[in-house]
Motif scaffolding. Structure first.
Motif, PDB file in Angstrom:
ATOM      1  N   SER A 187       0.697  -1.080  -0.118  1.00 35.13           N
ATOM      2  CA  SER A 187       0.129   0.078  -0.119  1.00 35.13           C
ATOM      3  C   SER A 187       0.874   1.371   0.102  1.00 35.13           C
ATOM      4  CB  SER A 187      -1.056  -0.131   1.318  1.00 35.13           C
ATOM      5  OG  SER A 187      -1.604   1.265   1.446  1.00 35.13           O
ATOM      6  N   ARG A 188       1.876   1.140   0.738  1.00 34.57           N
ATOM      7  CA  ARG A 188       2.708   2.458   0.875  1.00 34.57           C
ATOM      8  C   ARG A 188       3.382   2.772  -0.253  1.00 34.57           C
ATOM      9  NH1 ARG A 188       4.755   5.406   5.469  1.00 34.57           N
ATOM     10  NH2 ARG A 188       5.443   7.293   4.715  1.00 34.57           N
ATOM     11  N   PHE A 189       3.970   1.502  -0.989  1.00 30.32           N
ATOM     12  CA  PHE A 189       4.793   1.786  -2.265  1.00 30.32           C
ATOM     13  C   PHE A 189       3.796   2.039  -3.266  1.00 30.32           C
ATOM     14  CE2 PHE A 189       6.158   0.089  -6.520  1.00 30.32           C
ATOM     15  CZ  PHE A 189       7.488   0.496  -6.458  1.00 30.32           C
ATOM     16  N   ILE A 190       2.448   1.821  -3.553  1.00 31.27           N
ATOM     17  CA  ILE A 190       1.709   2.328  -4.305  1.00 31.27           C
ATOM     18  C   ILE A 190       1.229   3.800  -4.232  1.00 31.27           C
ATOM     19  CG2 ILE A 190      -0.773   1.966  -5.430  1.00 31.27           C
ATOM     20  CD1 ILE A 190      -0.677  -1.090  -4.680  1.00 31.27           C
ATOM     21  N   THR A 191       1.176   4.022  -2.808  1.00 25.76           N
ATOM     22  CA  THR A 191       0.822   5.635  -2.737  1.00 25.76           C
ATOM     23  C   THR A 191       1.987   6.476  -3.012  1.00 25.76           C
ATOM     24  OG1 THR A 191      -0.240   4.860  -0.533  1.00 25.76           O
ATOM     25  CG2 THR A 191       0.633   7.119  -0.846  1.00 25.76           C
ATOM     26  N   GLY A 192       3.397   6.086  -2.905  1.00 26.30           N
ATOM     27  CA  GLY A 192       4.552   6.729  -3.485  1.00 26.30           C
ATOM     28  C   GLY A 192       4.646   6.725  -5.006  1.00 26.30           C
ATOM     29  N   LEU A 193       4.159   5.555  -5.513  1.00 22.60           N
ATOM     30  CA  LEU A 193       4.273   5.553  -6.817  1.00 22.60           C
ATOM     31  C   LEU A 193       3.118   6.476  -7.692  1.00 22.60           C
ATOM     32  CD1 LEU A 193       5.493   3.664  -9.451  1.00 22.60           C
ATOM     33  CD2 LEU A 193       3.663   2.270  -9.073  1.00 22.60           C
ATOM     34  N   SER A 194       2.256   6.499  -6.997  1.00 18.27           N
ATOM     35  CA  SER A 194       0.952   7.364  -7.573  1.00 18.27           C
ATOM     36  C   SER A 194       1.424   8.799  -7.398  1.00 18.27           C
ATOM     37  CB  SER A 194      -0.368   7.133  -6.840  1.00 18.27           C
ATOM     38  OG  SER A 194      -0.602   5.773  -6.889  1.00 18.27           O
ATOM     39  N   LYS A 195       2.146   9.095  -6.275  1.00 15.14           N
ATOM     40  CA  LYS A 195       2.438  10.421  -6.238  1.00 15.14           C
ATOM     41  C   LYS A 195       3.526  10.983  -7.244  1.00 15.14           C
ATOM     42  CE  LYS A 195       2.671  11.145  -0.939  1.00 15.14           C
ATOM     43  NZ  LYS A 195       3.433  11.513   0.313  1.00 15.14           N
ATOM     44  N   LYS A 196       4.356   9.942  -7.516  1.00 14.65           N
ATOM     45  CA  LYS A 196       5.379  10.229  -8.473  1.00 14.65           C
ATOM     46  C   LYS A 196       4.825  10.350  -9.845  1.00 14.65           C
ATOM     47  CE  LYS A 196       9.318  10.063 -10.961  1.00 14.65           C
ATOM     48  NZ  LYS A 196       9.818  11.503 -11.180  1.00 14.65           N
ATOM     49  N   VAL A 197       4.053   9.378 -10.291  1.00 10.54           N
ATOM     50  CA  VAL A 197       3.597   9.117 -11.824  1.00 10.54           C
ATOM     51  C   VAL A 197       2.499  10.070 -11.916  1.00 10.54           C
ATOM     52  CG1 VAL A 197       2.984   7.514 -13.522  1.00 10.54           C
ATOM     53  CG2 VAL A 197       4.752   6.815 -11.838  1.00 10.54           C
ATOM     54  N   LEU A 198       1.382   9.952 -11.172  1.00  6.79           N
ATOM     55  CA  LEU A 198       0.227  10.727 -11.339  1.00  6.79           C
ATOM     56  C   LEU A 198       0.132  12.105 -11.132  1.00  6.79           C
ATOM     57  CD1 LEU A 198      -2.275   7.967 -10.193  1.00  6.79           C
ATOM     58  CD2 LEU A 198      -1.318   8.579 -12.524  1.00  6.79           C
ATOM     59  N   LEU A 199       0.987  12.531  -9.876  1.00  6.31           N
ATOM     60  CA  LEU A 199       1.132  13.915  -9.640  1.00  6.31           C
ATOM     61  C   LEU A 199       2.243  14.591 -10.070  1.00  6.31           C
ATOM     62  CD1 LEU A 199      -0.494  13.423  -6.009  1.00  6.31           C
ATOM     63  CD2 LEU A 199      -1.615  14.498  -7.901  1.00  6.31           C
TER      64      LEU A 199
END
Length: 314
Positions: A187-199
């Motif tokens: 969950s924490r990895f996906i949150t960080g990946l979303s911050k990087k790629v999507l935002l």
């Protein structure tokens, strides 16, 4: 190799996790170390020599401090000189030569030194280990494999957080991954990946469009939008990588400290400093600011201590 890249997400991480959990407990550190060396050497294998040299000298001086306790201070100084000398050469040798040539008019050779990725992070980690051994905070690590795993561990190698040896020395010898921790790590990895790629990546496009245009002709609204875009791009990019590192650490049984705590909610620069890149500020606090005397000195000395920390941070 970046955490958000296709090679890492599909070709590196899945087989590494599978191999790690199939490996008997006594060999898990070796599996993690070899995987980390592959990760680090993916783009430029020759940079492995810099990291291995840092690990070797940190291990050697730690053992020497144990064997010759009366000479701990010279060993600490030699280790720090080697660590910081390597970092300084890679990061600043070309800059100093260019500056000296400009000031003196001399024709000096231009050094084109490719910066080894993560060199600041593993340099700080080796330094923290050697200093902790010198202080007696932790015993010298006699197992070279465990120390090498600590320094080279790929989850926190690229963008931190900076992990102090004393914080995870016990985890290097004994750790376990529960279903709850593994789920949290994903969950924490996906949150960080979303911050990087999507935002971060998309907000960064706004900043690049504004900064790449005619800056003299910007309207006030465009200037404010550009400033906000850059601020949020750098935050979501950096905190995203930290979230991914923390999540990856949990997948392998390690708990890393938080690196960001809503810094843009800060009400002062002091508070911002405590909330942004927490592992870096705490590292300078523990290994530079407090040893210099911190704030328990005269006002002039306190100002000097702060200036030293800010200079080194910069």
């Amino acid at each position: 190799m970046l955490f958000s890249s296709i090679p890492f997400l599909f070709y590196f991480l899945p087989p590494v996790l599978l191999l790690y959990f199939l490996t008997p407990d006594r060999w898990k550190n070796l599996t993690l170390l070899l995987s980390s060396l592959v990760f680090y050497g993916w783009g430029e294998p020759r940079f492995l020599l810099f990291m291995l040299a840092s690990i070797a000298q940190g291990y050697a001086f730690g053992r020497l401090m144990e064997r010759y306790p009366r000479h701990k201070r010279p060993f600490l100084i030699l280790s720090a000189v080697l660590s910081l000398g390597l970092l300084g050469y890679c990061k600043y040798a070309g800059f100093f030569l260019r500056t000296l040539g400009t000031l003196t008019g001399l024709s000096l050779p231009a050094l084109q030194i490719a910066l080894p990725i993560g060199i600041s992070f593993y340099t700080f980690q080796v330094l923290s280990y050697v200093v902790d051994v010198y202080r007696g905070t932790v015993p010298p690590q006699r197992n070279l494999l465990q120390l090498a795993t600590y320094v080279a561990m790929f989850p926190q190698l690229v963008a931190g957080p900076i992990v102090k040896y004393k914080d995870i020395s016990g985890q290097l010898a004994d750790r376990n991954v529960t279903a709850e921790r593994f789920s949290y790590g994903i969950s924490r990895f996906i949150t960080g990946l979303s911050k990087k790629v999507l935002l971060a990546n998309n907000i960064g496009m706004v900043w690049e469009q504004i900064s790449g245009g005619n800056l003299a002709g910007l309207s006030a609204a465009e200037a404010w939008i550009g400033a906000a875009a850059f601020s949020f791009q750098i935050y979501f990019d950096f905190s995203g990588y930290s979230d991914m590192a923390i999540g990856l650490g949990e997948l392998f049984g390690f708990h890393f400290q938080e690196n960001f705590n809503y810094p843009y909610r800060s009400k002062s620069m002091t508070e911002f400093w405590r909330r942004w890149h927490i592992s870096l500020s705490s590292w300078f606090r523990d290994y530079v600011y407090i040893p210099l005397g911190g704030n328990r000195v005269s006002k002039s000395r306190h100002i000097f201590n702060l200036m030293v920390v800010w200079f080194l941070t910069g």
